[in-house]
Design a protein around this motif. Structure first.
Motif, PDB file in Angstrom:
ATOM      1  N   MET A   1      16.000  44.787 -80.943  1.00 44.68           N
ATOM      2  CA  MET A   1      15.402  45.604 -81.981  1.00 44.68           C
ATOM      3  C   MET A   1      14.394  44.795 -82.798  1.00 44.68           C
ATOM      4  N   LYS A   2      13.422  45.474 -83.306  1.00 42.51           N
ATOM      5  CA  LYS A   2      12.371  44.789 -84.047  1.00 42.51           C
ATOM      6  C   LYS A   2      12.842  44.513 -85.468  1.00 42.51           C
ATOM      7  N   SER A   3      12.490  43.350 -85.913  1.00 42.07           N
ATOM      8  CA  SER A   3      12.857  43.003 -87.278  1.00 42.07           C
ATOM      9  C   SER A   3      11.923  43.690 -88.275  1.00 42.07           C
ATOM     10  N   SER A   4      12.485  44.226 -89.299  1.00 43.17           N
ATOM     11  CA  SER A   4      11.630  44.828 -90.326  1.00 43.17           C
ATOM     12  C   SER A   4      12.071  44.348 -91.700  1.00 43.17           C
ATOM     13  N   HIS A 309      26.287  38.875 -84.325  1.00 42.52           N
ATOM     14  CA  HIS A 309      25.643  38.120 -85.413  1.00 42.52           C
ATOM     15  C   HIS A 309      24.158  37.911 -85.156  1.00 42.52           C
ATOM     16  N   GLN A 310      23.808  37.792 -83.909  1.00 50.72           N
ATOM     17  CA  GLN A 310      22.389  37.765 -83.568  1.00 50.72           C
ATOM     18  C   GLN A 310      21.761  39.119 -83.907  1.00 50.72           C
ATOM     19  N   LEU A 311      22.509  40.172 -83.566  1.00 45.71           N
ATOM     20  CA  LEU A 311      22.009  41.526 -83.815  1.00 45.71           C
ATOM     21  C   LEU A 311      21.753  41.751 -85.308  1.00 45.71           C
ATOM     22  N   LEU A 312      22.650  41.229 -86.147  1.00 42.38           N
ATOM     23  CA  LEU A 312      22.484  41.412 -87.597  1.00 42.38           C
ATOM     24  C   LEU A 312      21.134  40.879 -88.060  1.00 42.38           C
ATOM     25  N   THR A 313      20.678  39.790 -87.445  1.00 41.29           N
ATOM     26  CA  THR A 313      19.405  39.207 -87.886  1.00 41.29           C
ATOM     27  C   THR A 313      18.217  40.019 -87.381  1.00 41.29           C
ATOM     28  N   LEU A 315      18.310  43.584 -87.009  1.00 37.00           N
ATOM     29  CA  LEU A 315      18.312  44.965 -87.500  1.00 37.00           C
ATOM     30  C   LEU A 315      17.432  45.088 -88.741  1.00 37.00           C
ATOM     31  N   PRO A 316      16.983  46.319 -89.039  1.00 38.82           N
ATOM     32  CA  PRO A 316      16.209  46.512 -90.273  1.00 38.82           C
ATOM     33  C   PRO A 316      17.011  46.043 -91.477  1.00 38.82           C
ATOM     34  N   ALA A 317      16.334  45.326 -92.372  1.00 32.41           N
ATOM     35  CA  ALA A 317      17.050  44.772 -93.515  1.00 32.41           C
ATOM     36  C   ALA A 317      16.118  44.700 -94.710  1.00 32.41           C
ATOM     37  N   ARG A 318      16.720  44.684 -95.897  1.00 30.88           N
ATOM     38  CA  ARG A 318      15.963  44.370 -97.105  1.00 30.88           C
ATOM     39  C   ARG A 318      16.393  42.981 -97.538  1.00 30.88           C
ATOM     40  N   ARG A 319      15.428  42.212 -97.953  1.00 25.84           N
ATOM     41  CA  ARG A 319      15.737  40.849 -98.334  1.00 25.84           C
ATOM     42  C   ARG A 319      15.824  40.760 -99.852  1.00 25.84           C
ATOM     43  N   LEU A 527      20.462  47.402 -93.088  1.00 25.00           N
ATOM     44  CA  LEU A 527      20.585  48.825 -93.424  1.00 25.00           C
ATOM     45  C   LEU A 527      21.070  49.676 -92.264  1.00 25.00           C
ATOM     46  N   SER A 528      20.755  49.258 -91.069  1.00 22.13           N
ATOM     47  CA  SER A 528      21.174  50.048 -89.925  1.00 22.13           C
ATOM     48  C   SER A 528      22.389  49.362 -89.350  1.00 22.13           C
ATOM     49  N   MET A 529      23.438  50.110 -89.133  1.00 26.17           N
ATOM     50  CA  MET A 529      24.666  49.429 -88.754  1.00 26.17           C
ATOM     51  C   MET A 529      25.431  50.223 -87.710  1.00 26.17           C
ATOM     52  N   PRO A 530      26.055  49.513 -86.815  1.00 29.76           N
ATOM     53  CA  PRO A 530      26.845  50.204 -85.804  1.00 29.76           C
ATOM     54  C   PRO A 530      28.108  50.830 -86.385  1.00 29.76           C
TER      55      PRO A 530
END
Lengths: 751, 154, 421
Positions: A1-4, A309-313, A315-319, A527-530
């Motif tokens: 997935m693309k990082s945003s 844990h790789q996936l967490l980095t 996924l779309p996230a707010r910093r 923000l997006s989570m399984p």
């Protein structure tokens, strides 16, 4: 997935310094204003009186807390609930102390939207801080008003009056009960900012271990829980959940299910399914048939746990910048760098969630073990399209929840089913697998830390970055209630917002309390989570304290300083040093047990950096070939301010030690693309008696006349960290992936 | 009709053979002690004594119980007149949420009836089928040991 | 003269006999040594693999006891043995043993001090190990944490309480050399054979025993009974009525649930957890070799179990007991079946077997829970179901899977198993 990943500057989070809110909230587009500064007031309970102490800020009227009349005598209300931590008794102790009556004279009511103040959620070790502080002051002020009333009637000096067991005496033989004195006193008034002072040295109840009110019924089969509620003509319901999130109901043979013995109704609304029967066992059997008969779409895919844990980095996230000071430069050669991971955990209440609901005469009453009756009421009202006034939520105890478990969702289930069968009380109880598969989990997390020393061996630089999904998906709208997702007209969860510092969310306790001149701490809020994730005891503090204290041990070793001394060298707060010193001396640190595979570990944290202090030392031994960890001894010291109930505090700390040991050593939710496998205790094993620490010793540092700081969650992080440090000492291996002692971990030790 | 002997009283119940004892105890007999925890024999919240042996009532069909004696935590005493283990649990304040506690007391009762002086290791192994999530284990062990130390007959 | 001759002959015979007896029943002590220097990492890793393959910890660790410290009771027809402490503790373990002493024990069943070990210790199989493997196993055991523990005394019946008598047993059963690979077979097959016949000592349980507790060599791998459980025949598994394939057998051997068969329980459970510690290729080799073991021509194969239309199983009294006691896990829509795809009980090996023994044992004892990882736990029902209810549930399950061949020995089997509890 693309990082945003997006960057948010410091001002976008609320920072509370010295108790004062000093910054506003600059909003990103799309982020609602319902920014929570604690997990307690997620609902956004309005602050009516900011200068008042504790929950009086939101509920300033004295008569919201205490009423006195001829019919019921003295009634005390709290908006908090008993979750098994003994707070009901502790709060009663506080109120009785300050009213100067014996606890037996008080009718004490906990959260009920028809009766009690709105204190948001019972969470975050806030109960004594919020409600205890409110009652501490309100009760003293009410007593003062009663004294003033008596003094007026007797035309005597208030200083000559005394009270005992709800009777006022004037020293000349005159007396007046509180009920008599309250006549002519207006309790419907704002509390004052200051209360009559009573020195801790004269307390007769606060600081005493009053036996808990609820235990006698619990050991003898008395009605104690929402599960025990039996209303006339009550029907029993069971829900039929989809195989996984996102699955839509294709079809089910409703007629066949309706014909099963005892079945009163199959409730169906979109993909929402429940069976209602005259008898609980018949409901269970019908539920089994329903599971066998229902056909569903496949639903959302699940990720593979090995790469989570790789996936967490990715996924779309707010910093969110959490903290920054000084200048970050590359740590020099004596630096330490680590990648720490935590798996999804579950609350794992022993009793699956349950609720009773009754829609009668236009009002829906729900008996629930929620942590927050008011937010739940709003969520249910929105889900059902009822005016809030027509929904009443009454707290009834459940099994311990340790955070946001299935309680609210089960209440929503009961509400939906009760609306389908007006006039009938409905009891719905989840099955074990429903609890395990559908409760909100504690987030999987990743922490990366890089830290270094200066030439004198002091901490010089600290860089810490976190990735986590939310820890606070509380009921701020109907969409936060799982059953509402399944309806024909589904509701959408409100956008996720992290709890601000200093309480913190995934970043709770992410900033070390140690003195470090150059520091940067950042949270990537995924923000997006399984999986749905929400609050579980201590939120991110479990992994953050584990990561910090592991790093501190490693740096102490690089500085060739004893790890306890190293901590002392970097702690300026005398209360922090006091708990560290107490544990060190009681444990006889660094005296180590002899014997193969034995090790000792130390850890410290102040919960949220603003609440209770906890230091802890662990001695354990590791069987290198089998990986079996035996915890031989635990010594902890805590400072939670003024202690209300020493035995209650002890109970919380002992329990937290065992619970955290279970999380830290054994627990993780098992899943892969084929599904979630932790649907029962064999797929989600937790600590059992043989693994429980052999010896637990707690030292309580009381702080008379100091504010209450809260206790229930302060040990989770330090215990985890002390275990990791002790395992390092025992084996030479620094384990950074939680849980530490799952089967096969000994492979890492080599032979 | 199934005839069950529960806490020394005979109950004639119009229930199906397959109904697990737990449901009959809670809904037909009106007892609260045994709790639903997992329905899978994994947590012990539903523990009762059948012919003096601890069993998971959630997995014991009533049809298998005719002629046997069932004892629940209610048979050991009441809030006002607690039995020795119940009293010890109150004295030690050995509960947090307490949901597991009735099952804990019943399992401990079975141990002490069979072996009045078990050591720590024996107690832990005997109690292993019962889960507590609050971490009250340390107090539960202390409560059981206090009964042993007093030599109280359970 | 004649008399003298006779006396002389008798004396001579006596001396020879005594000498023979001495030779038979006496072995010298091997000198104690100081603990060896710890071996290299590679030797230890290899040794650990041998020790896991040999299931050493299965017997030499008692429940709740320290690793390899012994104390597990082994109930034999000749009395009860307690396994010994094989940690390198100098007083109570094998800390004084040299490699030659260890190798003699492994190959000949003689302790360091010269006493005979009972053949419950499978030296008849371990003697097939290579010198290098024995040396690595020794190195590994010497690296284990030493534990001071002495197992309880054995309770062997007369005359088996005289250890020296084992020497005569050894005459009959102790033979063979380290296994050499057969050149015409694949490396995997040879590895499987080495593990199955050597360290794994599978035939110890999976063969019938004769009256003095030796494996019947003519019926090797034809199945046996151990601790009241059926150790099924390992022959013809690939072609059986309820056949195994390699994937299923590897899953079973490594502690997982085998599709269409079920999971290890009873005495096989710890063995499977041991095999699970081995590299995957070892478990595959074991499965490969076992599935190549052909059915002996002398053994009659069981007739098939054709499905019956309009099964009447649901009408049996066991069906409602099953609903109350078993269905929360084993019912058609239970999560264990729906999510984990575990087999219906009717298609498991325990229910398809000719004897109800393993089904009954599993229901009575259950399968233990692990705390350190997920497990296929099952609660035991020994105290909640009595014999008639057990029989009813077994009858119901058997009727669902093999209605044409009901178990006729249910009551007898249940009683005999209960008698051993």
């Amino acid at each position: 997935m693309k990082s945003s990943t997006q960057s948010v500057d410091l001002s976008r989070r609320a920072f509370v310094i010295n108790g004062a809110l000093v910054m506003g909230f600059a909003m990103l587009p799309g982020i609602p204003r319902a920014f929570a500064d604690t997990e307690v007031d997620t609902l956004g309970t309005a602050i009516l009186a900011p200068d008042l102490p504790g929950s009086l800020r939101a509920t300033p009227y004295l008569d919201a807390w205490i009423r006195i009349d001829a019919k019921d005598g003295i009634t005390v209300y709290t908006g908090k609930v008993e979750l098994g931590t003994g707070v009901k008794t502790a709060l009663l102790q506080i109120a009785a102390e300050r009213l100067e009556v014996s606890p037996g004279l008080i009718r004490f009511l906990t959260a009920d939207t028809a009766l009690t103040p709105n204190e948001g959620y019972t969470a975050g070790s806030h109960t004594i801080v919020d409600s205890g502080t409110a009652l501490f002051n309100a009760a003293a002020q009410v007593r003062q008003l009663l004294l003033e009333s008596a003094a007026r009637q007797w035309q005597s000096n208030i200083d000559s009056l005394s009270t005992r067991d709800a009777v006022i005496h004037d020293g000349q033989g005159r007396s007046m009960t509180y009920v008599q004195a309250v006549v002519g006193v207006q309790l419907h008034r704002f509390a004052s900012a200051s209360s009559p002072f009573k020195p801790a040295s004269s307390f007769t109840l606060i600081g005493q271990s009053l036996p808990r009110l609820d235990i006698p019924a619990k050991v003898s089969g008395g009605a104690a829980y929402v599960q025990d509620i039996r209303l006339p003509d009550m029907l029993h319901a069971r829900v039929i959940r989809p195989p996984r999130r996102g699955s839509q109901l294709l079809d089910i043979d409703e007629a066949a299910l309706n014909k099963l013995p005892g079945v009163v109704k199959l409730v169906r609304n979109g993909s929402y399914l429940a069976v209602v029967a005259t008898d609980e066992w018949l409901a269970v059997k019908a539920m089994r048939e329903g599971y066998a008969a229902a056909r569903w779409t496949e639903g959302n895919p699940l990720p593979d746990s090995t790469h989570i844990h790789q996936l967490l980095t990715e996924l779309p996230a707010r910093r969110y910048p959490v903290s920054a000071k000084g200048h970050l430069t590359q740590p020099e050669s004596r630096g330490y760098k680590a990648r720490v991971t935590k798996q999804y955990l579950m609350h794992g209440s022993i009793g699956p969630s349950c609720a009773v609901a009754w829609f009668k005469d236009g009002t829906l009453t729900v008996w629930t073990h929620t942590q927050g009756v008011y937010p739940l009421r709003n969520g249910i009202a929105e889900m059902l399209g009822l005016p809030v006034q027509q929904v009443r939520c009454i707290h009834a105890e459940g099994s311990g929840c340790y955070g946001h478990n299935g309680a609210d969702d089960a209440a929503a289930d009961a509400a939906l089913i009760a609306m389908a069968l007006p006039g009938k009380p409905i009891r719905v109880q989840w099955m074990r697998e429903q609890e395990n598969l559908w409760e909100p989990y504690s987030s999987a997390m990743l922490a990366e830390v890089e830290a270094g020393l200066d030439d004198s061996g002091r901490l010089r630089v600290w860089k810490y970055e976190l990735w986590s999904t939310p820890h606070n998906e509380r009921i701020v709208n109907a969409g936060r209630l799982l059953p509402a997702w399944l309806l024909a007209k589904p509701f959408t969860p409100a956008p996720s917002v992290p709890i601000a510092q200093p309480e913190g969310d995934g970043d709770r306790n992410a900033v070390p309390l140690y003195e470090i001149p150059n520091l940067q701490v950042d949270l990537n809020f995924v923000l997006s989570m399984p999986f749905r994730t929400s609050a579980m005891r201590s939120l991110g503090a479990h992994i953050n304290v584990f990561a910090i204290e592991s790093t501190v041990d490693e740096l102490a070793a690089r500085a060739t300083v004893d790890p306890v001394q190293f901590r002392r060298n970097h702690l300026s707060d005398p209360r922090a040093r006091a708990v560290v010193d107490r544990v060190a001396s009681a444990f006889r640190w660094p005296q180590k047990a002899t014997g193969p595979g034995s090790g000792i570990g130390f850890a410290f944290a102040r919960y949220k950096n603003i609440m209770g202090y906890c230091a802890i030392a662990v001695q354990l031994h590791v069987q290198r070939q089998t990986g079996q960890v035996t915890i031989d001894r635990v010594v902890a010291a805590v400072d939670v301010g003024q202690i209300v109930s020493p035995d209650g505090l002890l109970n919380q700390i002992q329990g937290g030690i065992v619970q955290s040991a279970s999380w830290t050593l054994y627990e993780r939710i098992l899943y892969d693309a084929s599904g979630l496998h932790s649907f029962d205790w064999s797929g989600y094993p937790i600590m059992r008696f043989p693994e429980v620490p052999k010896q637990v010793e707690i030292h309580m540092l009381d702080q008379p006349d100091q504010p209450f700081l809260g206790a229930a969650e302060i040990v989770q992080g330090p215990m985890a960290a002390a275990l990791g440090n002790a395992i390092k000492d025992a084996t030479g291996k620094r384990l950074l992936d939680l849980p530490l002692a799952r089967r096969g971990w000994q492979d890492a030790l080599g032979s | 009709m199934i005839t069950l002997d529960i806490n020394g009283k005979t109950h004639e119940l119009d229930i199906p053979q397959d109904m697990p004892l737990l449901y009959a105890l809670r809904n037909q007999v009106g007892l609260n002690g045994a709790k639903y925890g997992c329905g899978l024999g994994q947590c012990g919240a539903c523990t009762v004594l059948v012919n003096d042996k601890p069993v998971f009532s959630c997995l014991t069909p009533c049809g298998a119980l005719e002629g046997k004696s069932v004892r629940t935590v209610e048979s050991l005493g009441s809030a006002d007149k607690p039995g020795p283990l119940q009293k010890a649990f109150i004295d030690e304040q050995a509960a947090q949420c307490g949901y597991c506690i009735a099952g804990m007391i019943v399992r401990a009762q079975a141990l002490l009836e069979a072996n009045p002086h078990p050591d720590d290791d024996t107690i832990r192994r005997h109690m292993a089928p019962n889960l507590c999530r609050c971490g009250t284990h340390v107090r539960i062990l202390a409560a059981i040991k206090s009964v042993i130390a007093q030599g109280a007959k359970v | 003269m004649k008399r003298k001759t006779i006396i002389g002959a008798v004396l001579a015979l006596g001396v020879v006999g005594a000498g023979f007896a001495l030779w038979m029943m006496w072995r010298p002590e091997i000198a104690a040594v100081s603990p060896p220097q710890s071996a290299g990492r590679e030797s230890l890793d290899r040794g650990r693999r041998i020790v896991e393959a040999g299931d050493c910890a299965v017997c030499h660790t008692r429940p709740g006891g320290d690793y390899m410290a012994g104390g597990l009771p082994l109930i034999t027809p000749f009395g009860t043995l307690f396994t010994t402490n094989i940690t390198p503790d100098r007083e109570t373990g094998i800390g004084k043993w040299s490699l030659p002493a260890f190798e003699r024990a492994m190959r000949e069943g003689i302790a360091r001090d010269g006493h005979f070990l009972y053949p419950a210790f499978p030296y008849v199989h371990y003697r097939k190990l290579s010198d290098a493997d024995i040396a690595d196993a020794y190195a590994f055991l010497m690296s284990v944490d030493p534990v001071k523990y002495t197992a309880p005394d054995n309770h062997m019946v007369f005359p088996m309480n005289f250890r020296a008598l084992v020497s005569f047993w050894n005459l009959l059963f102790l033979h063979g050399d380290p296994l050499e690979p057969l050149p015409d077979r694949s490396a995997q097959w040879n590895r499987g054979r080495y593990l199955v016949e050597g360290a794994g000592h599978c035939s110890s349980c999976h063969s019938p025993l004769n009256l003095i507790g030796g494996e019947k060599s003519s019926e090797l791998f034809n199945g046996g009974i151990v601790d009241g459980w059926t150790a099924p025949s390992l022959r013809g598994m690939a072609e059986a009525q309820h056949p195994w394939n390699e994937t299923q057998l590897v899953a079973y051997l490594t502690g997982k649930v085998a599709e269409d068969h079920g999971a290890a329980a009873g005495p096989m459970l710890p063995v499977s957890l041991s095999i699970a510690q081995l590299p995957a290729e070892d478990a595959q080799a074991i499965a490969h070799y076992i599935l190549d073991l052909k059915q002996s021509s002398s053994v009659a194969t069981s007739p098939p179990c054709p499905p019956v239309a309009n099964s009447t199983a649901k009408a049996l009294p066991g069906a409602s007991l099953f609903d109350g006691a078993c269905a929360s896990c084993h019912g058609a829509a239970a999560p264990m079946r729906a999510i984990e795809s575990r087999p219906a009980l009717a298609s498991t090996s325990a229910v398809m077997a000719d004897s109800p023994r393993n089904l009954i044992q599993t229901v009575l004892q259950g399968i233990p829970m692990s705390t350190s990882d997920s497990s296929h736990y099952m609660p035991g029902f020994a105290d909640s179901l009595d014999d008639t209810h057990l029989a009813a549930i077994a009858e119901y399950l058997r009727n669902e899977s093999c209605p044409t061949r009901p178990w006729t020995d249910l009551d007898k089997t249940i009683k005999s198993i209960r008698a051993q509890e």
